[in-house]
Design a protein around this motif. Sequence first.
Motif, PDB file in Angstrom:
ATOM      1  N   GLY A  85     -10.755  -4.393   4.148  1.00  0.00           N
ATOM      2  CA  GLY A  85     -11.707  -3.308   4.296  1.00  0.00           C
ATOM      3  C   GLY A  85     -11.646  -2.510   5.580  1.00  0.00           C
ATOM      4  N   LEU A  86     -10.515  -2.539   6.304  1.00  0.00           N
ATOM      5  CA  LEU A  86     -10.422  -1.759   7.541  1.00  0.00           C
ATOM      6  C   LEU A  86     -10.304  -0.262   7.265  1.00  0.00           C
ATOM      7  CD1 LEU A  86      -8.032  -3.910   9.776  1.00  0.00           C
ATOM      8  CD2 LEU A  86     -10.518  -3.829   9.787  1.00  0.00           C
ATOM      9  N   GLY A  87      -9.831   0.085   6.081  1.00  0.00           N
ATOM     10  CA  GLY A  87      -9.670   1.491   5.739  1.00  0.00           C
ATOM     11  C   GLY A  87      -8.316   2.025   6.163  1.00  0.00           C
ATOM     12  N   THR A  88      -7.893   3.107   5.532  1.00  0.00           N
ATOM     13  CA  THR A  88      -6.562   3.662   5.808  1.00  0.00           C
ATOM     14  C   THR A  88      -6.485   4.331   7.176  1.00  0.00           C
ATOM     15  OG1 THR A  88      -7.199   5.674   4.617  1.00  0.00           O
ATOM     16  CG2 THR A  88      -5.994   3.996   3.378  1.00  0.00           C
ATOM     17  N   ILE A  89      -7.597   4.904   7.652  1.00  0.00           N
ATOM     18  CA  ILE A  89      -7.572   5.588   8.945  1.00  0.00           C
ATOM     19  C   ILE A  89      -7.347   4.585  10.074  1.00  0.00           C
ATOM     20  CG2 ILE A  89      -8.864   7.008  10.574  1.00  0.00           C
ATOM     21  CD1 ILE A  89     -10.414   8.168   8.250  1.00  0.00           C
ATOM     22  N   VAL A  90      -8.187   3.561  10.131  1.00  0.00           N
ATOM     23  CA  VAL A  90      -8.078   2.564  11.198  1.00  0.00           C
ATOM     24  C   VAL A  90      -6.725   1.858  11.143  1.00  0.00           C
ATOM     25  CG1 VAL A  90      -9.012   0.401  12.099  1.00  0.00           C
ATOM     26  CG2 VAL A  90     -10.559   2.210  11.333  1.00  0.00           C
TER      27      VAL A  90
END
Length: 265
Positions: free
Chosen positions: A225-230
């Motif tokens: 769940g860190l996300g694509t941006i991070v």
Amino acid sequence: MSQQTFSGEGTLNRVPRVTADFWLIKLMAVTMGETAADYLAVNMGFGLTVTSIFMSAVLIAALVLQFAQKRYVPWSYWLAVVLISVVGTLVTDNLVDNFGVALETTTIAFTAALAVTFAVWYAFEKTLSIHSIFTFRREAFYWLAILFTFALGTAAGDLVAEAFGFGYLTTAIIFGAVIALIAAGYYFLGVNSILAFWLAYIFTRPLGASFGDLLSQPLEYGGLGLGTIVTSLIFLAVIVATVIYMTIRHEPETAKISVGEAFKS
């Protein structure tokens, strides 16, 4: 090839030595390729088609710049690697998501395309060594092979993680184990260095793609769940730092060629 090319700057190898930092940045690049492609196409809302056209144009510009160097320059080489990683991911995603091609089919198709590339490359050059990439034609074969390894790795990683249902973590462990076996074969069993390199290069792509998905995808899809941006920014920072380090310590590698190759037309 002229004698001037043999004795002068033309014999400089156009790709880097295979070192620990090479594998580190390569793994970072393929991981970022997966997450950056997802970010542009999904999170930014550009869609696969627009993202693919735009990133392909950027990649072509980067390759023109890379070919113009006629030697290994860390920042231009790794810029091309990162971009070709993104485009390789997009090629597979377009086939699967836009055209409904099964992951099994794309995996087989890109395996065949890569095999044909290697066969034609060897037929023309009599070697697949990355220590003698000193002509336009050899570099063209090299980058075509790289593109197919990235597209194949995306397809194979998604096939194992999603279609076969192993999940991202298990898939990363599987491909990591395969790479460890390849390394053991090279260091302890005398596996050919060129074969070992290309096998490891191929399998680092699905390893990186699975690792990128593991970090970036939501918890309900098996990710962290860190996300694509991070995730993309983390790996971009590592890539930039490693390229700076490579640039500081960089020494040009002379292509390993024979006298016969030097005077070959």
